[in-house]
Design a protein around this motif. Structure first.
Motif, PDB file in Angstrom:
ATOM      1  N   CYS A  54     -23.873 -10.444  37.029  1.00 61.54           N
ATOM      2  CA  CYS A  54     -22.967 -11.302  36.269  1.00 61.54           C
ATOM      3  C   CYS A  54     -23.097 -12.758  36.724  1.00 61.54           C
ATOM      4  CB  CYS A  54     -21.532 -10.831  36.442  1.00 61.54           C
ATOM      5  SG  CYS A  54     -20.348 -11.743  35.423  1.00 61.54           S
ATOM      6  N   ARG A  55     -23.102 -13.660  35.724  1.00 58.00           N
ATOM      7  CA  ARG A  55     -23.203 -15.090  36.007  1.00 58.00           C
ATOM      8  C   ARG A  55     -21.964 -15.857  35.554  1.00 58.00           C
ATOM      9  NH1 ARG A  55     -28.917 -17.426  34.187  1.00 58.00           N
ATOM     10  NH2 ARG A  55     -27.445 -19.033  33.662  1.00 58.00           N
ATOM     11  N   CYS A  57     -17.986 -14.950  39.211  1.00 58.75           N
ATOM     12  CA  CYS A  57     -19.073 -14.370  40.007  1.00 58.75           C
ATOM     13  C   CYS A  57     -19.919 -15.457  40.658  1.00 58.75           C
ATOM     14  CB  CYS A  57     -19.924 -13.447  39.139  1.00 58.75           C
ATOM     15  SG  CYS A  57     -19.084 -11.885  38.736  1.00 58.75           S
ATOM     16  N   ARG A 112     -18.423 -16.725  43.753  1.00 57.93           N
ATOM     17  CA  ARG A 112     -18.384 -15.756  44.848  1.00 57.93           C
ATOM     18  C   ARG A 112     -19.762 -15.198  45.191  1.00 57.93           C
ATOM     19  NH1 ARG A 112     -13.872 -11.692  44.844  1.00 57.93           N
ATOM     20  NH2 ARG A 112     -14.463 -11.704  47.036  1.00 57.93           N
ATOM     21  N   GLY A 121     -22.664 -14.776  43.006  1.00 57.97           N
ATOM     22  CA  GLY A 121     -23.472 -14.080  42.007  1.00 57.97           C
ATOM     23  C   GLY A 121     -24.834 -14.706  41.778  1.00 57.97           C
ATOM     24  N   CYS A 143     -13.907  -9.901  36.462  1.00 61.79           N
ATOM     25  CA  CYS A 143     -13.726 -11.097  37.299  1.00 61.79           C
ATOM     26  C   CYS A 143     -12.941 -10.823  38.571  1.00 61.79           C
ATOM     27  CB  CYS A 143     -13.048 -12.198  36.485  1.00 61.79           C
ATOM     28  SG  CYS A 143     -14.030 -12.722  35.057  1.00 61.79           S
ATOM     29  N   ALA A 165     -15.411 -10.003  41.496  1.00 64.03           N
ATOM     30  CA  ALA A 165     -16.609 -10.848  41.599  1.00 64.03           C
ATOM     31  C   ALA A 165     -17.128 -10.880  43.030  1.00 64.03           C
ATOM     32  CB  ALA A 165     -16.280 -12.263  41.122  1.00 64.03           C
ATOM     33  N   PRO A 166     -18.440 -10.910  43.211  1.00 68.77           N
ATOM     34  CA  PRO A 166     -19.460 -10.774  42.183  1.00 68.77           C
ATOM     35  C   PRO A 166     -19.628  -9.312  41.791  1.00 68.77           C
ATOM     36  CG  PRO A 166     -20.528 -11.036  44.306  1.00 68.77           C
ATOM     37  CD  PRO A 166     -19.039 -11.142  44.528  1.00 68.77           C
TER      38      PRO A 166
END
Length: 157
Positions: free
Chosen positions: A84-85, A89, A92, A94, A129, A132-133
């Protein structure tokens, strides 16, 4: 020789009563074929179009709109890892996770490793969310993951 087995065809036909018309079964049919064959070939598109009684171009339009489906020139690995971008994320770790996995597995986002074991993807948002990530491995979401967690989950060293 048909690409779609009778079992795949039956699974697609089972979707017909759930939708107002056959055209609406396009996306579920693509998922069924992709899940079984790990790709959607031009032959499969033709066979889906015959079942749904619509033009193959309509199937291809739907398929190409979503970045989910793979064609034969870009086969899907045994495992598919989406990182996930989203902003949560990203904040944290990503982006770093995606970069590190890409480097370690020698594969860029949207590509499959040379041994065919994993396809690495990025997702704009996986909707998790609070964890995250997060990553999606095949159809299973994992939250608060580290690089070591991903390797354990995927089984790729």
């Amino acid at each position: 020789m048909p690409v779609l087995s009778e079992q795949i065809r039956e699974r697609i036909r089972a979707e017909f009563p759930k939708y107002p018309d056959r055209r609406a079964v396009t996306l579920p049919a693509l998922h069924i074929v992709h899940d079984e064959l790990r790709q959607v070939s031009p032959e499969a598109i033709r066979e889906i179009s015959e079942l749904l009684e619509i033009h193959p171009a309509e199937i291809h339009d739907t398929m190409s709109f979503y970045n989910f489906f793979r064609e034969p020139d870009r086969p899907l690995g045994k495992r598919r890892v989406w990182v996930c971008r989203s902003i949560s994320c990203m904040l944290r770790g990503g982006e770093e996770l995606l970069e590190n996995l890409s480097h370690k597995w020698h594969v860029g986002p949207g590509q499959t490793s040379s041994d065919g074991s994993v396809s690495l993807e990025y997702a704009e948002c996986l909707g998790a969310c609070e964890g995250a990530p997060c990553i999606l491995v095949d159809d299973e979401c994992h939250m608060n993951v580290s690089e070591e967690d991903v390797e354990r989950i995927v089984g790729k060293q």
